[in-house]
Design a protein around this motif. Structure first.
Motif, PDB file in Angstrom:
ATOM      1  N   GLY A  53       0.802  -1.222   0.000  1.00 21.07           N
ATOM      2  CA  GLY A  53       0.000   0.000   0.000  1.00 21.07           C
ATOM      3  C   GLY A  53       0.833   1.270   0.000  1.00 21.07           C
ATOM      4  O   GLY A  53       0.483   2.251  -0.650  1.00 21.07           O
ATOM      5  N   GLN A  67      -2.866  -1.618   3.804  1.00 16.38           N
ATOM      6  CA  GLN A  67      -4.112  -1.145   3.202  1.00 16.38           C
ATOM      7  C   GLN A  67      -4.618   0.115   3.895  1.00 16.38           C
ATOM      8  O   GLN A  67      -5.134   1.036   3.251  1.00 16.38           O
ATOM      9  CB  GLN A  67      -5.173  -2.253   3.274  1.00 16.38           C
ATOM     10  N   ASP A  98     -14.892  -0.853  -1.786  1.00 12.01           N
ATOM     11  CA  ASP A  98     -13.927  -1.607  -0.990  1.00 12.01           C
ATOM     12  C   ASP A  98     -14.392  -3.055  -1.035  1.00 12.01           C
ATOM     13  O   ASP A  98     -15.392  -3.408  -0.409  1.00 12.01           O
ATOM     14  CB  ASP A  98     -13.925  -1.116   0.466  1.00 12.01           C
ATOM     15  N   GLU A 149      -7.856  -7.350  -0.286  1.00 12.32           N
ATOM     16  CA  GLU A 149      -8.662  -6.131  -0.302  1.00 12.32           C
ATOM     17  C   GLU A 149      -8.428  -5.394  -1.618  1.00 12.32           C
ATOM     18  O   GLU A 149      -7.283  -5.171  -2.020  1.00 12.32           O
ATOM     19  CB  GLU A 149      -8.285  -5.231   0.868  1.00 12.32           C
TER      20      GLU A 149
END
Length: 233
Positions: A97, A125, A142, A153
């Motif tokens: 991320g 994330q 999401d 995710e």
């Protein structure tokens, strides 16, 4: 020969707007771009990778499937392989991320011309969601997908602003209810387990950093337990 995607990549493909011009950053084997064209989802794809080896593998797959004229291959890091306005959808999947945030941050001239961002961070994330909200992105979806005992995710974002009502949403995502209930419960239970493990690791440490971490995790644990209780109602 039809390409068969893994559940994770199939979920990503399903999120691509029809007839869009797509950039698949970090394409690896090139199966996702091939699938997008085989199923008339994308009209054109730019597939890139920072490493020459995966790009050569992708080139072979693209040639075998007959899409040399519709998939451009580019060697390079992140969004630097693109020119402003030549695609409207960007996919960045399988990276951390924080790295995804950095790639977006380095290319404002490209980012400003993009309509849809489909991001699948492997970790951090929460950090990615914080970056998006703080930098004029609006998270519109999401989604969760399970593959080989792991829950991934997927974050879909567009240009825009957004207010986050609860801090815990950065951790859980903003649209839990849009996912299958059993998958969401498993996802939250996993996050609760992680927080409990961290608390056990730091509770015997007396450093200011460890004590701060312990307090943060305790607060997050309480919120996650509240989310789980809400899901089970």
């Amino acid at each position: 020969m039809q390409v068969k995607l893994t559940p994770r990549l199939k979920k990503i493909a399903d999120l691509v707007p029809i007839n869009s011009k797509v950039s698949d950053i970090g394409t690896d084997h090139g199966y996702l771009p091939i699938y997008l064209l085989q199923n008339n989802i994308a009209s054109h794809v730019i597939a890139s990778d920072v490493n020459k080896g995966p790009l050569e593998t992708a080139e072979k797959n693209i040639y075998l499937h007959g899409y040399v004229d519709k998939i451009e291959m580019r060697l390079g890091s992140g969004l630097e392989v693109l020119k402003a306005g030549e695609v409207d959808t960007i996919i960045i999947a399988g990276m951390g991320g924080i790295l995804i945030s950095e790639l977006l941050d380095k290319a404002p001239n490209i980012v400003n011309k993009i309509h849809t961002f489909i991001l699948q961070p492997m970790q951090a994330q929460e950090d990615l969601r914080r970056y998006l909200v703080a930098n004029n992105f609006k998270i519109t979806k999401d989604l969760l997908v399970k593959e080989d005992h792991r829950i991934y995710e997927i974050i879909v974002a567009q240009q825009g602003s957004q207010a986050i009502e609860e801090e815990i949403y950065y951790e859980t995502g903003l649209f839990l209810e849009s996912n299958p209930k059993d998958l969401v419960e498993e996802f939250i239970e996993g996050k609760i387990k992680t927080q409990k493990e961290i608390i056990l690791q730091v509770k015997e440490q007396n450093s200011p950093t460890a004590m701060k971490k312990h307090t943060e995790c305790e607060k997050k644990l309480i919120k996650l337990q509240e989310v789980l209780a809400w899901l089970k109602q």
